[in-house]
Design an enzyme around this catalytic site. Sequence first.
Site, mmCIF file in Angstrom:
data_model
loop_
_atom_site.group_PDB
_atom_site.id
_atom_site.type_symbol
_atom_site.label_atom_id
_atom_site.label_comp_id
_atom_site.label_asym_id
_atom_site.label_seq_id
_atom_site.Cartn_x
_atom_site.Cartn_y
_atom_site.Cartn_z
ATOM 1 N N CYS A 395 0.893 -1.170 0.000
ATOM 2 C CA CYS A 395 0.000 0.000 0.000
ATOM 3 C C CYS A 395 0.924 1.211 0.000
ATOM 4 O O CYS A 395 1.800 1.325 0.862
ATOM 5 C CB CYS A 395 -0.896 -0.058 1.232
ATOM 6 S SG CYS A 395 -1.211 1.464 2.128
ATOM 7 N N CYS A 398 1.143 3.463 3.110
ATOM 8 C CA CYS A 398 1.741 2.747 4.263
ATOM 9 C C CYS A 398 3.236 2.587 4.029
ATOM 10 O O CYS A 398 4.038 2.680 4.958
ATOM 11 C CB CYS A 398 1.130 1.361 4.425
ATOM 12 S SG CYS A 398 -0.655 1.331 4.353
HETATM 13 C C1 LIG Z 1 4.989 -1.155 7.467
HETATM 14 C C2 LIG Z 1 3.480 -1.125 7.578
HETATM 15 C C3 LIG Z 1 2.835 0.094 7.569
HETATM 16 C C4 LIG Z 1 1.441 0.134 7.685
HETATM 17 N N1 LIG Z 1 0.810 1.332 7.647
HETATM 18 C C5 LIG Z 1 -0.526 1.380 7.716
HETATM 19 C C6 LIG Z 1 -1.230 2.630 7.643
HETATM 20 O O1 LIG Z 1 -0.633 3.692 7.500
HETATM 21 N N2 LIG Z 1 -2.581 2.610 7.706
HETATM 22 C C7 LIG Z 1 -3.284 1.436 7.844
HETATM 23 O O2 LIG Z 1 -4.519 1.474 7.900
HETATM 24 N N3 LIG Z 1 -2.652 0.247 7.926
HETATM 25 C C8 LIG Z 1 -1.302 0.192 7.857
HETATM 26 N N4 LIG Z 1 -0.666 -1.020 7.923
HETATM 27 C C9 LIG Z 1 -1.448 -2.222 8.227
HETATM 28 C C10 LIG Z 1 -1.632 -2.353 9.760
HETATM 29 O O3 LIG Z 1 -0.407 -2.173 10.447
HETATM 30 C C11 LIG Z 1 -2.153 -3.740 10.150
HETATM 31 O O4 LIG Z 1 -1.314 -4.727 9.616
HETATM 32 C C12 LIG Z 1 -3.578 -3.986 9.679
HETATM 33 O O5 LIG Z 1 -4.419 -2.978 10.151
HETATM 34 C C13 LIG Z 1 -4.098 -5.358 10.163
HETATM 35 O O6 LIG Z 1 -4.062 -5.393 11.568
HETATM 36 P P1 LIG Z 1 -4.163 -6.702 12.413
HETATM 37 O O7 LIG Z 1 -5.218 -6.498 13.439
HETATM 38 O O8 LIG Z 1 -4.274 -7.879 11.536
HETATM 39 O O9 LIG Z 1 -2.771 -6.780 13.226
HETATM 40 P P2 LIG Z 1 -1.374 -6.248 12.781
HETATM 41 O O10 LIG Z 1 -1.226 -4.829 13.209
HETATM 42 O O11 LIG Z 1 -1.120 -6.583 11.359
HETATM 43 O O12 LIG Z 1 -0.389 -7.116 13.704
HETATM 44 C C14 LIG Z 1 -0.043 -8.465 13.408
HETATM 45 C C15 LIG Z 1 0.280 -9.160 14.716
HETATM 46 O O13 LIG Z 1 1.402 -8.529 15.321
HETATM 47 C C16 LIG Z 1 1.259 -8.476 16.736
HETATM 48 N N5 LIG Z 1 1.324 -7.072 17.138
HETATM 49 C C17 LIG Z 1 0.467 -6.078 16.837
HETATM 50 N N6 LIG Z 1 0.904 -4.912 17.320
HETATM 51 C C18 LIG Z 1 2.066 -5.172 17.956
HETATM 52 C C19 LIG Z 1 2.990 -4.377 18.656
HETATM 53 N N7 LIG Z 1 2.830 -3.055 18.776
HETATM 54 N N8 LIG Z 1 4.058 -4.983 19.199
HETATM 55 C C20 LIG Z 1 4.262 -6.310 19.081
HETATM 56 N N9 LIG Z 1 3.431 -7.114 18.408
HETATM 57 C C21 LIG Z 1 2.336 -6.559 17.847
HETATM 58 C C22 LIG Z 1 -0.051 -9.126 17.053
HETATM 59 O O14 LIG Z 1 0.197 -10.471 17.415
HETATM 60 C C23 LIG Z 1 -0.826 -9.058 15.758
HETATM 61 O O15 LIG Z 1 -1.738 -10.087 15.630
HETATM 62 C C24 LIG Z 1 0.709 -1.076 7.789
HETATM 63 C C25 LIG Z 1 1.369 -2.304 7.778
HETATM 64 C C26 LIG Z 1 2.745 -2.344 7.659
HETATM 65 C C27 LIG Z 1 3.451 -3.680 7.612
#
Ligand SMILES: Cc1cc2nc3c(=O)[nH]c(=O)nc-3n(C[C@H](O)[C@H](O)[C@H](O)COP(=O)(O)OP(=O)(O)OC[C@H]3O[C@@H](n4cnc5c(N)ncnc54)[C@H](O)[C@@H]3O)c2cc1C
Length: 589
Positions: A395, A398
Amino acid sequence: QNQLDSQDACAISPTAIVSDACASYSTLERLNRNVKPALDDLTQTTDFFSYYRLNLFSNTCPFWSDENGMCGNIACAVETLDNEEDIPEVWRASELGKLEGPLAEHPGKQVQKEKPKKPLQGSLGENVGESCVVDYDDECDERDYCVPDDAGTTGKGEYVSLLRNPERFTGYAGDGARQVWDAIYRENCFQRSSFPQSASLGGPAQARGPAAMDFKAVMEAAGRKEVLEQERQQNPLTPFVAKTGLEHEDECLEKRVFYRVISGMHASISTHLCWDFLNQTTGQWQPNVACYVNRLHNHPERISNLYFNYALLTRAIAKLGPHLGEGGPYTFCTGDHDQDAETRAKVLAVTENASSVPQIFDENIMFKNGEGPSLKEDFRNRFRNVSRLMDCVGCDKCRLWGKLQTAGYGTALKVLFEFDNNNEDIPVLRRTELVALFNTYARLSSSLAAIQKFRAMVEQPETATVEEKSPKAKLSDLPDWATKPRHVVAPDADVKATGKAEAQEEEPFEEFEMPRSEYQEPSLSDQFKDEFAHVVAAFKLVMRGYVNFPVNLVRIAWSELKRGYRQFLGLPVGPRRWKLERPSLHDDL
Ligand SMILES: Cc1cc2nc3c(=O)[nH]c(=O)nc-3n(C[C@H](O)[C@H](O)[C@H](O)COP(=O)(O)OP(=O)(O)OC[C@H]3O[C@@H](n4cnc5c(N)ncnc54)[C@H](O)[C@@H]3O)c2cc1C
């Protein structure tokens, strides 16, 4: 030092200590109240700090490709809504993730010389001070913690407006996003050769080329993945990013710092996407308390890591401050003296505020004890890999903020560990590094402010909107709301039966509601037609199932064979692309 192991680290109370940094939450929050106005002013009103140069499109993901079954592109990375076709295009993830505003290509040396005041020839807009925006230094330094963005590629990158592309909810989620986070956390596996007790196991890290380092990382990743997969067979709920036990082998301050930086960055991204959240069914941008509760409030250690990052960057900015003044090595706008002076004054306002508290992070205790140099090299290489992983983010917006923030942390680490104030040889930061550092600090600053507001909303729920209040309403629960057909509701009865809250929850779907007076029982012939349509739809579904079965079976067998083969070779195995689910008649009706 006693504070390092403080058990209070995870509790969020004003007196709790942010472990590994010697500050309490309330100290950092107080500091942030002073720093934030100056920081916002700097990053939002100066040309130097509101444009960033990076290679957004020409780098390919060096770790996996779609052919290998790993999903890095937006098409398979979006899972916020089951069926995005039902919502207006502007609310879809593919649109939200796109970059806005003009992009300007980095000018060649010739143009820079011929047009020193307008090297971009107005491509960012007429009022932009281009001599403040263009990066004149393309060279790299072996002390970088990040891959300088132009390294190894033909293009020198584009300039993007950070103000036109705020970091907020984009809908980027699903296997693609998880794959990237998972790979980023895997970089936390430090090699044993970095540590004295195992130094004989391998040559010094600096003897290895980047390709060997990458290969090693992939092999380590495969090992971790295997452990995780075995774990998941026994406990299907094992999270994608989970501890395997392998990472406990070498627990040390440096490794903890590495993990905390990554986790704090992740927490800050989550804070922004929850704070500036788009309800894709109503089109409203608003804070989403449920999102905050699920991702942050219920995981105090993540918030602690975010505060830790704030302390780390505060220290780096304070340490850099004395080098940024008049007469130092930095010029902000070569072609405009007034703008240069104004930008410098704003920079110094930030660094002075950041220096207003006693030293809150002691970098001098890291990389000591004999194993320093190789551990430091390993630390740096892992950070570089994290920064390369940003090219796998599917994205654009992101990726922009992911790259900027990794570069920002990389620069902070460079300032902390490579700037020896007693040494003459102090590296001069490039423009990209300065922009990344101060903007990353600004991201953390606004995360701290948002978390305080979120905390107040959780403590005083009446200030939050109804939809935000339900902590059970996970982001991933949205599909049901958005796509499942809803029945006709008789408003009065529902309000009485379920209370005010649920009546308000129905609000986004007003168009489906019908006043009781207008509601009519369907006629017998309508009922018959409806039933008949269901029978036909069921017949079609069953027939289609028979016809498609052989093809599907071959596809599944082929994809499982490929996954098995990759697992056998010890290569990363992509997520399953098929799943068993109950058929729905919805599409056939
Ligand atoms: C580099 C990057 C930038 C992004 N920027 C954006 C953006 O600007 N806007 C947007 O809407 N989405 C963004 N995303 C996507 C967002 O971060 C999440 O991946 C998405 O919203 C799905 O969230 P999720 O609930 O599946 O958990 P995710 O946030 O994907 O986390 C995956 C797993 O990591 C673990 N985890 C979560 N947070 C933490 C933490 N702080 N410390 C340690 N472990 C943790 C948990 O076990 C979780 O299940 C970005 C992703 C990446 C890789």
